[in-house]
Design a protein around this motif. Structure first.
Motif, short mmCIF file in Angstrom:
data_model
loop_
_atom_site.label_atom_id
_atom_site.label_comp_id
_atom_site.label_asym_id
_atom_site.label_seq_id
_atom_site.Cartn_x
_atom_site.Cartn_y
_atom_site.Cartn_z
N GLU A 1 -37.80 41.95 23.74
CA GLU A 1 -38.18 43.36 23.98
C GLU A 1 -38.66 43.56 25.41
O GLU A 1 -38.40 44.59 26.03
N GLU A 2 -39.37 42.54 25.91
CA GLU A 2 -39.90 42.61 27.28
C GLU A 2 -38.75 42.60 28.30
O GLU A 2 -38.75 43.35 29.26
N ILE A 3 -37.78 41.74 28.04
CA ILE A 3 -36.62 41.67 28.93
C ILE A 3 -35.86 42.99 28.90
O ILE A 3 -35.49 43.54 29.94
N ALA A 4 -35.67 43.52 27.69
CA ALA A 4 -34.92 44.77 27.54
C ALA A 4 -35.60 45.89 28.32
O ALA A 4 -34.93 46.74 28.95
N ALA A 5 -36.94 45.90 28.32
CA ALA A 5 -37.68 46.93 29.05
C ALA A 5 -37.46 46.80 30.55
O ALA A 5 -37.30 47.80 31.26
N GLN A 6 -37.39 45.56 31.03
CA GLN A 6 -37.14 45.35 32.47
C GLN A 6 -35.76 45.86 32.87
O GLN A 6 -35.57 46.44 33.92
N VAL A 7 -34.79 45.61 31.99
CA VAL A 7 -33.42 46.06 32.28
C VAL A 7 -33.37 47.59 32.29
O VAL A 7 -32.79 48.22 33.18
N ARG A 8 -34.03 48.20 31.30
CA ARG A 8 -34.05 49.68 31.24
C ARG A 8 -34.70 50.27 32.49
O ARG A 8 -34.22 51.25 33.04
N GLU A 9 -35.78 49.62 32.91
CA GLU A 9 -36.50 50.11 34.10
C GLU A 9 -35.57 50.11 35.32
O GLU A 9 -35.54 51.06 36.09
N ARG A 10 -34.81 49.04 35.45
CA ARG A 10 -33.90 48.96 36.59
C ARG A 10 -32.83 50.05 36.51
O ARG A 10 -32.47 50.69 37.50
N LEU A 11 -32.36 50.32 35.30
CA LEU A 11 -31.32 51.34 35.16
C LEU A 11 -31.89 52.75 35.33
O LEU A 11 -31.16 53.66 35.72
N GLU A 12 -33.17 52.89 35.07
CA GLU A 12 -33.83 54.17 35.38
C GLU A 12 -33.83 54.37 36.89
O GLU A 12 -33.54 55.45 37.39
N GLN A 13 -34.14 53.28 37.60
CA GLN A 13 -34.15 53.37 39.07
C GLN A 13 -32.75 53.71 39.60
O GLN A 13 -32.61 54.39 40.61
N GLU A 14 -31.73 53.24 38.89
CA GLU A 14 -30.35 53.50 39.32
C GLU A 14 -29.90 54.91 38.89
O GLU A 14 -28.77 55.30 39.15
N GLY A 15 -30.76 55.59 38.14
CA GLY A 15 -30.43 56.94 37.71
C GLY A 15 -29.52 57.01 36.50
O GLY A 15 -28.90 58.03 36.20
N LEU A 16 -29.45 55.90 35.76
CA LEU A 16 -28.51 55.85 34.64
C LEU A 16 -29.19 56.16 33.31
O LEU A 16 -28.54 56.54 32.34
N LEU A 17 -30.49 55.96 33.26
CA LEU A 17 -31.26 56.23 32.03
C LEU A 17 -32.34 57.25 32.33
O LEU A 17 -32.82 57.30 33.48
#
Ligand code: TMP
Length: 205
Positions: free
Chosen positions: A189-205
Motif C-alpha cells: 500500500e505504501e509503494i502504491a501511494a508513492q506511485v500515485r503521488e508521482r503520477l499526480e505530479q505528472e498530472g495523470l491522477l
C-alpha cells in the motif's frame, strides 16, 4: 512520441511485487476515469504468449537467441497493442519492457547493455515509456518471495539477479526525470501511494 496517451512501464527483479503494483495503479487510474490498457512482456499478444512459453519454460536457448526472442515479443507487442492504444489516448501500463532486456540479457547474461539496448530500441522503433517505475528488491528477498517454482530466469543464481538489480538502479539513476525507484520490501500500500503521488505530479491522477 507517445501522441496523446501516456506510457508507464514497471520493472524490477523477479519477486519484487511488480504485478501487485500494476494492479494498484490500474485501479487508481480507472477510478480517475482514464482508459487503461494493461499488458505484460513477454506476452500481451498471441505471438508473445507463445514466445513467453518458449523462452521461460522451454529447453536451453543461447544468450543471443534469448535476446532476440525477447526483442521479437516487444516488436509485436508495440505495433499490435501499445502504439494503437497510445494513439487513441489511453494510458498503457506494461509489466516489463525494454529495460528488462537491458538488465537481464545485457547485464545478467553479460551480452553488453548498450548492444542489447540498441537491439531492443530497434525492435520497438524507439518507443520509450513516459515513466518507468523500478520496484527494487534484493536477490535474497526476491528468491524467498518466488517460492519453489522457477522458470529459466528465476532459477539463475543470486549473482545473476544481483547484476540485474544493479543495472536497473544504474539506468534509473541516469535519468531521474523518467524513473521512479520504490523499495519493493515496503508494504504494498505504501509503494502504491508513492506511485500515485508521482503520477499526480505528472498530472495523470
Ligand atoms: P515475469 O513476467 O513473471 O516477470 O517474468 C518474465 C521473466 O522474463 C523475468 O524473469 C524477466 C525476464 N525477461 C527478460 O529476461 N528479458 C526481457 O526483455 C523481458 C521482458 C523479461
Amino acid at each position: 512520441m507517445t501522441d496523446s496517451g501516456y506510457f508507464i512501464a514497471f520493472e524490477g527483479g523477479d519477486g519484487a511485487g511488480k504485478s501487485t503494483q500494476v494492479g494498484h495503479l490500474v485501479a487508481a487510474l480507472e477510478a480517475a476515469g482514464r482508459e487503461v490498457v494493461v499488458t505484460r512482456q513477454p506476452g500481451g499478444t498471441a505471438l508473445g504468449a507463445a514466445l513467453r512459453n518458449l523462452v521461460l519454460h522451454g529447453e536451453h536457448i543461447t544468450a543471443r537467441a534469448e535476446a532476440l526472442v525477447f526483442a521479437a515479443d516487444k516488436a509485436q507487442h508495440v505495433e499490435e497493442v501499445i502504439l494503437p492504444s497510445l494513439r487513441r489516448g489511453a494510458v498503457v501500463v506494461t509489466d516489463r519492457y525494454v529495460d528488462s532486456s537491458v538488465a537481464y540479457q545485457g547485464a545478467g547474461r553479460a551480452l553488453g547493455a548498450q548492444e542489447v539496448a540498441d537491439l531492443q530500441s530497434w525492435a520497438v522503433a524507439g518507443l520509450t515509456p513516459d515513466l518507468t517505475v523500478v520496484v527494487d528488491v534484493d536477490p535474497a528477498t526476491g528468491r524467498q518471495r518466488r517460492g519453489d517454482t522457477h522458470d529459466r530466469m528465476e532459477s539463475e543464481a543470486d549473482g545473476f539477479h544481483a547484476a540485474v538489480r544493479e543495472h536497473f538502479l544504474t539506468m534509473a539513476k541516469g535519468e531521474p526525470a523518467r524513473y521512479l525507484v520504490v523499495d519493493g520490501s515496503a508494504p504494498a500500500e505504501e509503494i502504491a501511494a508513492q506511485v500515485r503521488e508521482r503520477l499526480e505530479q505528472e498530472g495523470l491522477l
